[in-house]
Scaffold this motif. Structure first.
Motif, PDB file in Angstrom:
ATOM      1  N   LEU A 100       0.761  -1.308  -0.089  1.00 12.82           N
ATOM      2  CA  LEU A 100      -0.005  -0.042  -0.114  1.00 12.82           C
ATOM      3  C   LEU A 100       0.919   1.233  -0.084  1.00 12.82           C
ATOM      4  O   LEU A 100       1.565   1.682   1.038  1.00 12.82           O
ATOM      5  N   THR A 153       1.802  -3.064   4.159  1.00 11.52           N
ATOM      6  CA  THR A 153       1.735  -1.826   4.698  1.00 11.52           C
ATOM      7  C   THR A 153       2.501  -1.606   5.823  1.00 11.52           C
ATOM      8  O   THR A 153       2.608  -2.669   6.784  1.00 11.52           O
ATOM      9  N   TYR A 195       0.109  -5.751   8.218  1.00 20.80           N
ATOM     10  CA  TYR A 195       0.433  -4.244   8.993  1.00 20.80           C
ATOM     11  C   TYR A 195       2.092  -4.335   9.593  1.00 20.80           C
ATOM     12  O   TYR A 195       2.435  -5.509   9.780  1.00 20.80           O
TER      13      TYR A 195
END
Length: 272
Positions: A100, A153, A195
């Motif tokens: 991302l 991300t 994440y």
């Protein structure tokens, strides 16, 4: 099952590449056939320009949608584009994997969509009527096929929560899931998001790999995101506004386009 994984990351030794390999090994171990389009390794050209349309006369104005439709009809699209289209037609399931960047996909992957999703191939199909507005958002070329995102991300999961500063991850991915995958007919599966990848240690990678293998094993059975079908009766035709009785008229946002009823009920309403 036949699976196309389109991968967009410039570093072959990245965490994303390692997760890609985990996914491929799990899928192949389950007996699935996997093809990979590694866009950076392929040196994929992301920009759309006149060179995409060899039959376009030098003095003609470039209208990209029209030119792509004419080139698709004439089978004159460039060979790299036609090869990717063949992969999409071959695959039962499409996986887009990317980091991302700036709240979206890398430019090279967006360019893959821009060039491969030609008019008449991925969109612009179907007839218009007083109850039907083209084969899109639940119908179209890829109806009956599945698709999902694998996303990495650097931010914390909390940053992408409903009250997080970046906004909910499902909202950030809506333009891709709904606008790129669901638009031409795919059943879109929930995204797999990792994440804080820059802080991931060996233990964290082991945990994420386990979760990804679990997702790959459920690829055929997991319920898709319950997006509303454009032509099932939820929207006025041709304005494509959601009918007021389906949600609070004062409410707005992406969640309005998620069904609150079972798919079977929407199909029955469409038949009526």
């Amino acid at each position: 099952m036949k699976i196309l994984l389109v991968f967009a990351h410039p570093e072959p030794e990245s965490l994303a590449a390692s997760l890609r390999d985990v996914a491929i090994r799990e899928l192949e171990a389950a007996g699935h056939e996997v093809k990979v389009s590694d866009l950076y390794a392929m040196r994929w050209r992301s920009e759309v320009d006149r060179s995409d349309f060899p039959l376009l006369a030098a003095n003609d104005r470039l209208r990209v949608a029209q030119a792509s439709g004419e080139a698709f009809e004439a089978q004159s699209l460039t060979e790299d584009v036609k090869a990717e289209q063949e992969k999409l037609l071959w695959a039962d399931t499409l996986i887009l994997q990317f980091p991302l960047w700036w709240y979206s996909m890398p430019a090279i992957l967006k360019g893959w969509v821009d060039r491969v999703y030609a008019y008449g191939f991925a969109y612009g199909v179907g007839e218009h009527s007083d109850k039907h507005w083209g084969d899109r958002f639940g119908e179209g070329t890829f109806a009956g096929k599945r698709a999902m995102l694998i996303v990495t991300t650097g931010g914390w999961e909390e940053h992408y929560s409903p009250r997080g500063i970046n906004g909910p991850i499902d909202d950030l991915l809506f333009p891709i899931n709904h606008g790129i995958l669901y638009y031409p007919g795919y059943d879109v599966l929930p995204s797999f998001v990792t994440y804080r990848v820059d802080k991931l240690d060996a233990r964290g990678f082991k945990e994420i790999s386990f979760a990804l293998r679990e997702r790959m094993r459920s690829l055929e059975t997991v319920e898709p995101i319950p997006y509303r079908s454009q032509n099932a009766g939820d929207y006025f035709i041709p304005s494509l506004h959601l009918r007021p009785e389906l949600e609070d008229p004062n409410t707005s946002g992406f969640r309005l386009h998620l069904r609150s009823e079972p798919r079977e009920a929407a199909v029955e309403r469409r038949r009526a």
